[in-house]
Scaffold this active site. Structure first.
Site, PDB file in Angstrom:
ATOM      1  N   CYS A  58      11.317  58.453 -20.895  1.00 37.45           N
ATOM      2  CA  CYS A  58      12.725  58.660 -21.223  1.00 37.45           C
ATOM      3  C   CYS A  58      13.081  57.981 -22.547  1.00 37.45           C
ATOM      4  O   CYS A  58      12.626  58.411 -23.601  1.00 37.45           O
ATOM      5  CB  CYS A  58      13.598  58.184 -20.068  1.00 37.45           C
ATOM      6  SG  CYS A  58      15.235  58.950 -20.051  1.00 37.45           S
ATOM      7  N   HIS A  97      11.308  60.544 -14.715  1.00 38.80           N
ATOM      8  CA  HIS A  97      11.191  59.248 -14.045  1.00 38.80           C
ATOM      9  C   HIS A  97      10.614  59.444 -12.644  1.00 38.80           C
ATOM     10  O   HIS A  97      10.746  60.502 -12.039  1.00 38.80           O
ATOM     11  CB  HIS A  97      12.567  58.596 -13.886  1.00 38.80           C
ATOM     12  CG  HIS A  97      13.150  58.066 -15.145  1.00 38.80           C
ATOM     13  ND1 HIS A  97      12.654  56.946 -15.780  1.00 38.80           N
ATOM     14  CD2 HIS A  97      14.208  58.487 -15.887  1.00 38.80           C
ATOM     15  CE1 HIS A  97      13.385  56.699 -16.854  1.00 38.80           C
ATOM     16  NE2 HIS A  97      14.320  57.613 -16.947  1.00 38.80           N
TER      17      HIS A  97
END
Length: 484
Positions: A330, A427
């Site tokens: 991310c 994630h």
């Protein structure tokens, strides 16, 4: 009709979240339908919900303990810190905007109706609502307009159990002192107390327990010994992040000031052959790392500046020249590219900065935040991966042609030509045992843990621990009917 009780603490990080998770599992095992609830939370470690929003990671764990899917009503107000005085405001799962600390003291009062709406919706589908406070009710300078502790408890008519942490010392003063500084009306909401994280022979604290009861008039629900396996459960607070010594394979993680979604590290820490080393500011990145993992970030450009200020960019470049592996997740993925632009300041201050340049990609922060639970397939091995996306920005560039995840036919991620530098927006991917095993094999390490099963076993063990040391029958008898 549902009943409810609230767990408040004498301070932050006294174990409220863990107690609520354990109580939720214990009460479910007794046949009750349980819903967790936290009126206001502050954390950059968020979870994506089935209804397309985000809540604090602790409430997602509590939902799991209760056998429920995480829902935005479980944490209607979430503050995600972006600076020392500013935060992004999430209300019922969606980004409302930004606030400064001084303004928040005035603005939060207007959110109480939405907090109460979420609470009552949850109560309509449960036998018991277990509520977690935030920080401490003893912070009387923050009492006006409070929606997190006594302000909520009184508005909802919910009784409170006050928890102190004996491991940090001074627990008698913590609990008695809290009663002393509270307004009488707030103090009357407290119906009992408990002491958490005792090490050693609990009978040695009998006189201390009785002294608290004598001075406050509150009964004690129990003295809970230290639960050694707590580290096996996903942590929410950055204060809980810790290195974990395992085997010879070393994964190094630089600790960003606004590190986010660091639950990505938990499955790696659970592996016996893996050492996860969190490197705080002021220390270089170790030269013997097998993998440097750049985690998520709430403010990518700000954390990138902090990364460079530590000289970690030099350490990372040296690691890559030595043939080391790098993974960015991310915000960490965005940092690895050539450029990050944020023309509207959606992720912090508006502007444009050069990235670390180890992936031929560029990122533009724009549009709506992407919030989605995802199932993916890893390439080239075909391992099934489950995870979630929670990010601002779009990333593109030549290295995206070497995407190493497939999400419903959409390529995700990027890799350098030699495959040693990788990044993606997904994630939670290391919680998938097959993918984790394949990934660690590239680093020369084996994988023997079953992560999701381990979390379930730990929740069961935590519930049994609380059954032994807390008077749960009395706690349930003190819960009050929810006014709807």
């Amino acid at each position: 009709m549902a009943r409810a009780i609230m767990i408040q603490g004498t301070g932050s990080n006294v174990g409220k979240s863990m107690l609520v998770a354990g109580l939720a599992r214990a009460c479910v095992r007794r046949g009750l339908s349980v819903a967790p609830f936290k009126p206001q939370n502050m954390s950059n470690n968020a979870a994506v919900t089935v209804d397309g929003g985000e809540i604090g990671r602790a409430q997602a764990l509590q939902a799991r303990a209760a056998g429920r899917a995480p829902h935005t009503d479980m944490n209607p107000v979430l503050l995600k810190p972006e600076s020392e005085t500013g935060a992004q405001v999430i209300v019922q799962g969606q980004r409302l905007g930004h606030t400064q600390a001084r303004a928040w003291q005035k603005d939060r009062t207007a959110l109480m109706p939405r907090v109460l709406d979420s609470f009552r919706r949850l109560a309509s589908s449960a036998d018991l609502v277990l509520i977690e406070g935030a920080g401490s009710p003893a912070e009387i300078n923050l009492r006006a307009g409070d929606i997190a502790n006594m302000g909520f408890a009184r508005a909802a008519g919910v009784p409170v159990v006050l928890v102190g942490d004996i491991d940090r010392g001074g627990v008698i003063a913590q609990i008695v002192g809290t009663q002393t500084v509270l307004e009488p009306e707030d103090a009357r909401q407290i119906v009992a107390f408990a002491v958490n994280r005792f090490r050693g022979d609990v009978t040695l604290f009998d006189k201390g327990r009785d002294a608290i009861a004598d001075r406050t008039g509150w009964p004690c629900l129990g003295v809970v010994p230290w639960f050694a396996d707590a580290w096996r459960l996903p942590a929410e607070d950055i204060l809980d992040i810790a290195s974990h010594r395992g085997g010879a394979c070393k994964i190094v993680v630089p600790q960003f000031p606004r590190m986010a979604n660091f639950d990505d590290l938990d499955p790696l820490s659970a592996e016996p052959e893996v050492t996860v080393e969190i490197v705080p500011p002021g220390r270089p990145l170790p030269g013997d790392a097998d993998l440097i993992l750049l985690p998520g970030s709430k403010t990518t450009m700000g954390d990138l500046a902090a990364f460079r200020a530590q000289g970690w960019d030099i350490d990372l470049a040296t690691h890559i020249r030595r043939g080391g592996h790098v993974l960015g997740l991310c915000g960490g993925y965005q940092m690895l590219g050539k450029r990050i632009s944020d023309p509207e300041g959606v992720d912090g201050l508006a502007g444009e900065v050069a990235g670390l340049g180890h992936l031929d990609i560029e990122t533009t922060m724009a549009g709506r935040k992407r919030l989605a639970l995802q199932s993916a397939t890893a390439q080239p091995g075909g391992e099934a991966v489950s995870g979630y996306e929670i990010h601002m920005g779009e990333t593109s560039g030549p290295d995206c042609a070497r995407a190493w995840l497939d999400i419903d036919g959409r390529p995700e991620g990027a890799a350098s030509p030699d495959g040693r530098v990788m990044g993606c927006y997904l994630h939670g991917l290391f919680a998938s045992d097959g993918f984790r095993k394949s990934f660690l094999a590239r680093l020369g390490a084996g994988s023997s843990s079953h992560y999701e099963a381990g979390v379930e076993e730990t929740l069961d063990a935590l519930a049994a621990h609380l059954e032994r040391h807390l008077d749960i029958d009395r706690l349930l008898s003190l819960a009050a009917e929810v006014r709807v």
